[in-house]
Design a protein around this motif. Structure first.
Motif, PDB file in Angstrom:
ATOM      1  N   ASP A  47       1.819  -1.015 -14.205  1.00  0.00           N
ATOM      2  CA  ASP A  47       3.016  -0.397 -13.716  1.00  0.00           C
ATOM      3  C   ASP A  47       2.411  -0.469 -11.998  1.00  0.00           C
ATOM      4  O   ASP A  47       3.335  -1.038 -10.888  1.00  0.00           O
ATOM      5  N   ALA A  48       1.355  -0.454 -12.096  1.00  0.00           N
ATOM      6  CA  ALA A  48       0.348  -0.405 -11.045  1.00  0.00           C
ATOM      7  C   ALA A  48       0.873  -2.168 -10.051  1.00  0.00           C
ATOM      8  O   ALA A  48       1.412  -2.548  -9.106  1.00  0.00           O
ATOM      9  N   VAL A  49       1.064  -2.609 -11.029  1.00  0.00           N
ATOM     10  CA  VAL A  49       0.570  -4.465 -10.643  1.00  0.00           C
ATOM     11  C   VAL A  49       2.373  -4.860 -10.293  1.00  0.00           C
ATOM     12  O   VAL A  49       2.497  -5.474  -9.677  1.00  0.00           O
ATOM     13  N   ARG A  50       3.337  -4.585 -11.815  1.00  0.00           N
ATOM     14  CA  ARG A  50       4.920  -4.892 -11.515  1.00  0.00           C
ATOM     15  C   ARG A  50       5.264  -4.083  -9.742  1.00  0.00           C
ATOM     16  O   ARG A  50       6.267  -4.670  -9.136  1.00  0.00           O
ATOM     17  N   LEU A  51       4.283  -2.887  -9.498  1.00  0.00           N
ATOM     18  CA  LEU A  51       4.989  -2.716  -8.245  1.00  0.00           C
ATOM     19  C   LEU A  51       4.608  -3.267  -7.641  1.00  0.00           C
ATOM     20  O   LEU A  51       5.533  -3.405  -6.452  1.00  0.00           O
ATOM     21  N   ILE A  52       3.499  -3.988  -6.801  1.00  0.00           N
ATOM     22  CA  ILE A  52       2.800  -4.526  -6.410  1.00  0.00           C
ATOM     23  C   ILE A  52       3.932  -6.160  -5.631  1.00  0.00           C
ATOM     24  O   ILE A  52       4.801  -6.041  -4.613  1.00  0.00           O
ATOM     25  N   ALA A  53       4.158  -6.571  -7.167  1.00  0.00           N
ATOM     26  CA  ALA A  53       4.971  -7.642  -6.995  1.00  0.00           C
ATOM     27  C   ALA A  53       5.950  -7.603  -6.344  1.00  0.00           C
ATOM     28  O   ALA A  53       6.674  -8.123  -6.195  1.00  0.00           O
ATOM     29  N   ASP A  54       6.986  -6.257  -7.269  1.00  0.00           N
ATOM     30  CA  ASP A  54       8.237  -6.060  -6.627  1.00  0.00           C
ATOM     31  C   ASP A  54       8.698  -5.365  -5.454  1.00  0.00           C
ATOM     32  O   ASP A  54       9.353  -6.116  -4.759  1.00  0.00           O
ATOM     33  N   ALA A  55       7.375  -5.319  -4.617  1.00  0.00           N
ATOM     34  CA  ALA A  55       7.195  -4.851  -2.913  1.00  0.00           C
ATOM     35  C   ALA A  55       6.982  -6.035  -2.024  1.00  0.00           C
ATOM     36  O   ALA A  55       7.936  -6.052  -1.203  1.00  0.00           O
ATOM     37  N   VAL A  56       7.230  -7.020  -2.552  1.00  0.00           N
ATOM     38  CA  VAL A  56       6.776  -8.060  -1.781  1.00  0.00           C
ATOM     39  C   VAL A  56       7.910  -8.777  -2.691  1.00  0.00           C
ATOM     40  O   VAL A  56       8.129 -10.684  -2.342  1.00  0.00           O
ATOM     41  N   GLY A  57       8.954  -9.001  -3.806  1.00  0.00           N
ATOM     42  CA  GLY A  57       9.683  -9.350  -4.347  1.00  0.00           C
ATOM     43  C   GLY A  57       9.667 -11.293  -5.232  1.00  0.00           C
ATOM     44  O   GLY A  57      10.326 -12.124  -4.901  1.00  0.00           O
ATOM     45  N   MET A  93       0.989  -1.054   0.009  1.00  0.00           N
ATOM     46  CA  MET A  93      -0.042   0.146  -0.188  1.00  0.00           C
ATOM     47  C   MET A  93       0.963   1.468  -0.374  1.00  0.00           C
ATOM     48  O   MET A  93       0.818   2.513  -0.910  1.00  0.00           O
ATOM     49  N   ASP A  94       1.995   1.295   0.866  1.00  0.00           N
ATOM     50  CA  ASP A  94       2.898   1.961   1.084  1.00  0.00           C
ATOM     51  C   ASP A  94       3.602   2.703  -0.624  1.00  0.00           C
ATOM     52  O   ASP A  94       3.307   3.928  -1.205  1.00  0.00           O
ATOM     53  N   ALA A  95       3.829   1.602  -1.389  1.00  0.00           N
ATOM     54  CA  ALA A  95       4.274   1.661  -2.242  1.00  0.00           C
ATOM     55  C   ALA A  95       3.701   2.369  -3.548  1.00  0.00           C
ATOM     56  O   ALA A  95       3.822   2.998  -4.453  1.00  0.00           O
ATOM     57  N   LEU A  96       2.019   1.809  -2.997  1.00  0.00           N
ATOM     58  CA  LEU A  96       1.005   2.316  -4.472  1.00  0.00           C
ATOM     59  C   LEU A  96       0.580   3.933  -4.553  1.00  0.00           C
ATOM     60  O   LEU A  96       1.200   4.619  -5.199  1.00  0.00           O
ATOM     61  N   ALA A  97       0.632   4.463  -2.567  1.00  0.00           N
ATOM     62  CA  ALA A  97       0.589   5.466  -2.041  1.00  0.00           C
ATOM     63  C   ALA A  97       1.889   6.569  -2.704  1.00  0.00           C
ATOM     64  O   ALA A  97       1.384   8.021  -2.918  1.00  0.00           O
ATOM     65  N   ALA A  98       3.002   6.576  -2.893  1.00  0.00           N
ATOM     66  CA  ALA A  98       4.585   6.694  -3.098  1.00  0.00           C
ATOM     67  C   ALA A  98       4.264   7.328  -4.457  1.00  0.00           C
ATOM     68  O   ALA A  98       5.092   7.929  -5.102  1.00  0.00           O
ATOM     69  N   SER A  99       3.583   6.246  -5.115  1.00  0.00           N
ATOM     70  CA  SER A  99       3.315   6.216  -6.893  1.00  0.00           C
ATOM     71  C   SER A  99       2.879   7.263  -7.190  1.00  0.00           C
ATOM     72  O   SER A  99       2.236   7.736  -8.282  1.00  0.00           O
ATOM     73  N   GLY A 100       1.676   8.247  -6.050  1.00  0.00           N
ATOM     74  CA  GLY A 100       0.753   8.486  -6.693  1.00  0.00           C
ATOM     75  C   GLY A 100      -0.680   8.701  -6.527  1.00  0.00           C
ATOM     76  O   GLY A 100      -1.499   9.477  -7.101  1.00  0.00           O
ATOM     77  N   MET A 101      -0.850   7.291  -6.463  1.00  0.00           N
ATOM     78  CA  MET A 101      -2.429   6.810  -5.970  1.00  0.00           C
ATOM     79  C   MET A 101      -2.720   7.253  -4.463  1.00  0.00           C
ATOM     80  O   MET A 101      -2.044   7.553  -3.670  1.00  0.00           O
ATOM     81  N   THR A 102      -4.120   7.400  -5.020  1.00  0.00           N
ATOM     82  CA  THR A 102      -5.212   7.759  -3.204  1.00  0.00           C
ATOM     83  C   THR A 102      -5.516   6.770  -3.140  1.00  0.00           C
ATOM     84  O   THR A 102      -6.036   5.694  -3.502  1.00  0.00           O
ATOM     85  N   GLU A 103      -5.289   6.468  -1.600  1.00  0.00           N
ATOM     86  CA  GLU A 103      -6.110   4.839  -0.873  1.00  0.00           C
ATOM     87  C   GLU A 103      -7.448   5.205  -0.663  1.00  0.00           C
ATOM     88  O   GLU A 103      -8.011   6.138   0.111  1.00  0.00           O
ATOM     89  N   VAL A 104      -8.345   4.276  -0.556  1.00  0.00           N
ATOM     90  CA  VAL A 104      -9.410   4.535  -0.539  1.00  0.00           C
ATOM     91  C   VAL A 104     -10.271   3.448  -0.318  1.00  0.00           C
ATOM     92  O   VAL A 104      -9.560   2.347  -0.266  1.00  0.00           O
TER      93      VAL A 104
END
Length: 324
Positions: free
Chosen positions: A147-157, A1-12
């Motif tokens: 890109d968002a999906v890749r960001l999530i996958a990268d965050a968990v390795g 979640m932190d990775a997505l928020a840092a990329s500019g997305m807004t959590e809802v």
């Protein structure tokens, strides 16, 4: 979640209550498939009498409310649980009153609790930013969802395999199926179907993704390791391949990477050409391959041999033809 928020997305956050039609539309890749869902005995609204199997119905509702209030450029995401009924769901077993139920009774009751994996989903519409002097607005598209999906996958390795897919809620030609390296489907991403956009009164080119985050965490992946820094120079060679237009770039890139072997340090696609000089139904993909050895300076012959080995795998797998 932190990775997505840092990329500019807004959590809802959205309500977990949906209709049966919404569950069927967003969960089943093929229209008409039955989707087992958890039904509420006493729902707040008869129109939303089921527990969600997907985060996207709620995200669509949040998106529409924000659009109605004048917000045009939106990138939102949610991380939350979905509810999948078990075969034992709906047991009529009633535990005795005035005493603690036995372990067997508790086990049977617990067996009826729905599975509740965590999903992550998101929606993009409008542009990344408003136009400014000297800068044009860049509309969101399917690449932002990937890109968002890749960001999530990268965050968990975890490595995700992205292949061409189909889903009734997504655009027929702009849908990616998200898989683990073992081939398990863990989600979808891409542009939403034009008919769905019209039905939901959403802007054109609205894009989405949803990923089974629990399944991603279950993947046995090695701990992320920092890439070593070698002092020997790299050798870069380009290759242009002619392939069928239906072949995804990512799969050609994967074939080249597998064929090139350990000397390949990086691969990047820098051109996707279809037009004059290319026969109909084909496309020309150009890749930059960077080779490096950890213990010596590579010769041109070694780099060329690795490149030819990479091309050989792409040729075997997709019938790729090297362009001179």
């Amino acid at each position: 979640m932190d990775a997505l928020a840092a990329s500019g997305m807004t959590e809802v956050f959205a309500y977990p209550f949906v209709s049966a039609d919404e569950n069927a539309r967003w969960v089943a890749p093929v229209a008409g498939e039955q989707v087992a869902s958890v039904r509420l005995v006493n729902p707040i609204s008869s129109a939303q009498g089921w527990m969600r199997r997907s985060l996207l119905p709620g995200l669509v509702g949040v998106l529409k409310r924000n659009l109605s209030r004048g917000f045009k450029n939106l990138a939102i995401f949610e991380a939350g649980r979905v509810f999948i009924p078990r075969p034992q769901h709906g047991s009529a077993l009633k535990p005795p009153l005035g005493q603690r139920p036995s372990d067997e009774v508790l086990a049977e009751l617990n067996a009826g609790i729905p599975e509740q994996p965590i999903h992550m989903g998101g929606l993009f519409t409008g542009a990344e930013h408003d136009p400014m002097p000297g800068t044009q607005a860049r509309p969101y598209d399917w690449r932002d969802a990937l890109d968002a999906v890749r960001l999530i996958a990268d965050a968990v390795g975890v490595e995700l395999v992205i292949v061409q897919g189909t889903h009734q809620a997504f655009h027929p030609g702009r849908t990616a199926r998200l898989c683990t390296v073992e081939g398990e489907t863990v989600g979808f991403a891409g542009e939403l179907h034009p008919k769905l956009l019209q039905t939901e009164n959403l802007p054109e080119r609205t894009c989405a993704f949803e990923l089974d985050f629990t399944a991603l965490l279950d993947v046995k992946a090695p701990a992320p390791q920092a890439a070593p820094i070698y002092g020997f120079p790299a050798a870069t060679q380009d290759v242009a391949l002619l392939v069928d237009a239906s072949v995804p770039v990512a799969e050609v890139s994967r074939a080249l990477r597998e064929g090139a072997g350990e000397l390949l340090e990086d691969i990047r696609v820098f051109d996707d050409y279809r037009g004059a000089g290319i026969e109909p139904g084909k496309k020309s993909l150009a890749f930059a391959l960077r080779f490096r050895a950890p213990d010596r300076t590579l010769t041109a012959e070694e780099a060329s041999a690795s490149r030819e080995a990479a091309v050989a795998v792409a040729t075997e797998r997709f019938g790729a033809v090297a362009r001179v």
